[in-house]
Design a protein around this motif. Sequence first.
Motif, short mmCIF file in Angstrom:
data_model
loop_
_atom_site.label_atom_id
_atom_site.label_comp_id
_atom_site.label_asym_id
_atom_site.label_seq_id
_atom_site.Cartn_x
_atom_site.Cartn_y
_atom_site.Cartn_z
N LYS A 99 6.30 9.36 -2.70
CA LYS A 99 5.62 8.08 -2.64
C LYS A 99 6.38 6.98 -3.38
CE LYS A 99 1.90 9.35 -0.36
NZ LYS A 99 1.53 8.75 0.95
N GLY A 100 6.43 5.80 -2.78
CA GLY A 100 7.03 4.64 -3.40
C GLY A 100 6.01 3.54 -3.62
N LEU A 101 6.48 2.31 -3.78
CA LEU A 101 5.62 1.16 -4.00
C LEU A 101 6.01 0.04 -3.03
CD1 LEU A 101 5.81 1.12 -7.91
CD2 LEU A 101 3.87 1.93 -6.53
N TYR A 102 5.03 -0.78 -2.69
CA TYR A 102 5.26 -1.91 -1.79
C TYR A 102 4.76 -3.18 -2.48
CZ TYR A 102 5.10 -4.72 2.54
OH TYR A 102 5.29 -5.68 3.52
N PHE A 103 5.71 -3.90 -3.14
CA PHE A 103 5.35 -5.12 -3.84
C PHE A 103 5.35 -6.29 -2.85
CE2 PHE A 103 7.37 -2.54 -7.22
CZ PHE A 103 6.35 -2.55 -8.15
N THR A 146 9.94 -4.59 -1.28
CA THR A 146 9.38 -5.88 -1.65
C THR A 146 9.28 -6.71 -0.38
OG1 THR A 146 11.40 -7.19 -2.04
CG2 THR A 146 10.63 -5.77 -3.85
N SER A 147 8.27 -7.55 -0.31
CA SER A 147 8.07 -8.33 0.90
C SER A 147 7.25 -9.58 0.62
CB SER A 147 7.35 -7.48 1.96
OG SER A 147 7.18 -8.23 3.17
N ASN A 148 7.37 -10.56 1.52
CA ASN A 148 6.58 -11.78 1.42
C ASN A 148 5.28 -11.69 2.20
OD1 ASN A 148 8.49 -13.06 -0.19
ND2 ASN A 148 9.55 -13.97 1.55
N CYS A 149 4.96 -10.50 2.69
CA CYS A 149 3.71 -10.36 3.43
C CYS A 149 3.15 -8.94 3.27
CB CYS A 149 3.91 -10.69 4.91
SG CYS A 149 5.03 -9.57 5.78
N THR A 150 1.92 -8.77 3.66
CA THR A 150 1.29 -7.46 3.62
C THR A 150 1.95 -6.55 4.65
OG1 THR A 150 -0.38 -8.02 5.29
CG2 THR A 150 -0.91 -8.50 2.98
N ILE A 151 1.72 -5.26 4.53
CA ILE A 151 2.26 -4.32 5.52
C ILE A 151 1.73 -4.65 6.90
CG2 ILE A 151 2.39 -1.90 6.22
CD1 ILE A 151 2.07 -1.14 3.25
N GLU A 152 0.44 -4.98 6.96
CA GLU A 152 -0.19 -5.28 8.25
C GLU A 152 0.44 -6.48 8.95
OE1 GLU A 152 -1.78 -4.96 5.39
OE2 GLU A 152 -2.80 -3.03 5.63
N ASN A 153 0.94 -7.44 8.16
CA ASN A 153 1.49 -8.66 8.74
C ASN A 153 3.00 -8.62 8.97
OD1 ASN A 153 -0.99 -9.93 8.92
ND2 ASN A 153 -0.85 -10.81 6.87
N LEU A 154 3.63 -7.49 8.71
CA LEU A 154 5.05 -7.36 9.03
C LEU A 154 5.26 -7.54 10.52
CD1 LEU A 154 6.10 -4.28 6.83
CD2 LEU A 154 6.97 -6.62 6.60
N GLN A 155 6.40 -8.13 10.86
CA GLN A 155 6.70 -8.40 12.27
C GLN A 155 7.07 -7.13 13.04
OE1 GLN A 155 10.15 -10.93 12.32
NE2 GLN A 155 11.45 -9.44 11.28
N HIS A 156 7.25 -6.05 12.33
CA HIS A 156 7.76 -4.84 12.95
C HIS A 156 6.70 -4.10 13.78
CE1 HIS A 156 11.58 -5.16 10.96
NE2 HIS A 156 10.99 -5.27 9.79
N HIS A 157 7.21 -3.19 14.59
CA HIS A 157 6.35 -2.37 15.45
C HIS A 157 5.41 -1.54 14.59
CE1 HIS A 157 5.21 0.68 18.40
NE2 HIS A 157 5.59 -0.18 19.33
N ASN A 158 4.25 -1.21 15.17
CA ASN A 158 3.23 -0.45 14.44
C ASN A 158 3.73 0.89 13.92
OD1 ASN A 158 1.22 -2.36 14.60
ND2 ASN A 158 0.42 -1.58 16.54
N LEU A 164 2.56 2.72 -1.95
CA LEU A 164 1.31 2.12 -2.40
C LEU A 164 1.48 0.60 -2.45
CD1 LEU A 164 -1.53 2.38 -3.83
CD2 LEU A 164 -0.23 2.28 -5.98
N PRO A 165 0.64 -0.16 -1.76
CA PRO A 165 0.74 -1.62 -1.81
C PRO A 165 0.37 -2.15 -3.20
CG PRO A 165 -0.50 -0.90 0.13
CD PRO A 165 -0.37 0.30 -0.77
N VAL A 166 1.17 -3.06 -3.72
CA VAL A 166 0.92 -3.69 -5.02
C VAL A 166 0.99 -5.20 -4.82
CG1 VAL A 166 1.63 -3.92 -7.43
CG2 VAL A 166 1.97 -1.74 -6.23
N TRP A 167 -0.15 -5.85 -4.96
CA TRP A 167 -0.23 -7.29 -4.72
C TRP A 167 0.24 -8.05 -5.95
CZ3 TRP A 167 -5.38 -10.36 -3.57
CH2 TRP A 167 -5.05 -11.63 -3.08
N MET A 168 1.34 -8.75 -5.82
CA MET A 168 1.90 -9.55 -6.90
C MET A 168 1.26 -10.93 -6.90
SD MET A 168 4.13 -7.73 -8.62
CE MET A 168 5.21 -8.91 -9.43
N PRO A 169 1.39 -11.66 -8.01
CA PRO A 169 0.78 -13.00 -8.09
C PRO A 169 1.28 -13.94 -7.01
CG PRO A 169 1.44 -12.26 -10.27
CD PRO A 169 2.02 -11.28 -9.30
#
Length: 246
Positions: free
Chosen positions: A90-94, A194-206, A217-222
């Motif tokens: 498991k990793g992290l998704y900031f 790291t990303s500027n959007c949530t996993i759900e809003n990524l432009q990539h295929h499902n 694990l999604p981690v919501w940054m400020p």
Amino acid sequence: MIISCPYSVCDGSGYIARGDTVYLCRCHEQQEIDRCFRSASIPDEFTGLTIASFDVGLYRLDESRKRAAEAKRIAVNYIREYRKIQDMGKGLYFYSEKAGSGKTRLAASIANALVKTYTARVKFITTKDLFSEIKNTWNKEVQITESELIDALRQVEVLILDDIGVEKESTWVEETLYAILDNRMAAKKVTIFTSNCTIENLQHHNRIKSRIERMALPVWMPEEEIRKDLARAENEQLQQLLLGVT
């Protein structure tokens, strides 16, 4: 490059030969750590940064400080429990919509801690650079092949993909990214994003988004930019130094 032993015990190789027996020198571990850092490709601006020095007080809003403190606590415990988490793959998704909110800074600090604490083999790369490096292998003068590079990304112990979601969308990008992530997920390899959007809003295929959801694990940054404030503070320090102000 000639490396000398800081303890003046070995010849700089990290090994001591006594008769038919070879022992590890005290400098061996540090040499391994240095090798890991050289191959990790962590940007110079993040070299040496620690999770402890991640300053929650830089954020102006109460909600931002609260969210930053939670992200910092997650990062600290991630390092503490890394071996267990590694077994889980498991990793992290900031993520945060704001650029300069500290996502990359915290991810790089985790990379530094993993190398220093566990001598982990880490690869830090932006998704934009990832695809540029792959395309570069198409040049016949480049020694590494596309398949060799992709295989290295599949197998590295910890892969940190910075700024996922900003790369230009194409069938080739989708297939390449899917091949890397699907293989890493199946092998339970740790991937931090790291990303500027949530996993759900990524432009990539499902199918790519579903892999990321399984892997991290999604981690919501400020939702607050602190990069400008950091730059301003650094410039003020420089100005004081140049003006001889103490």
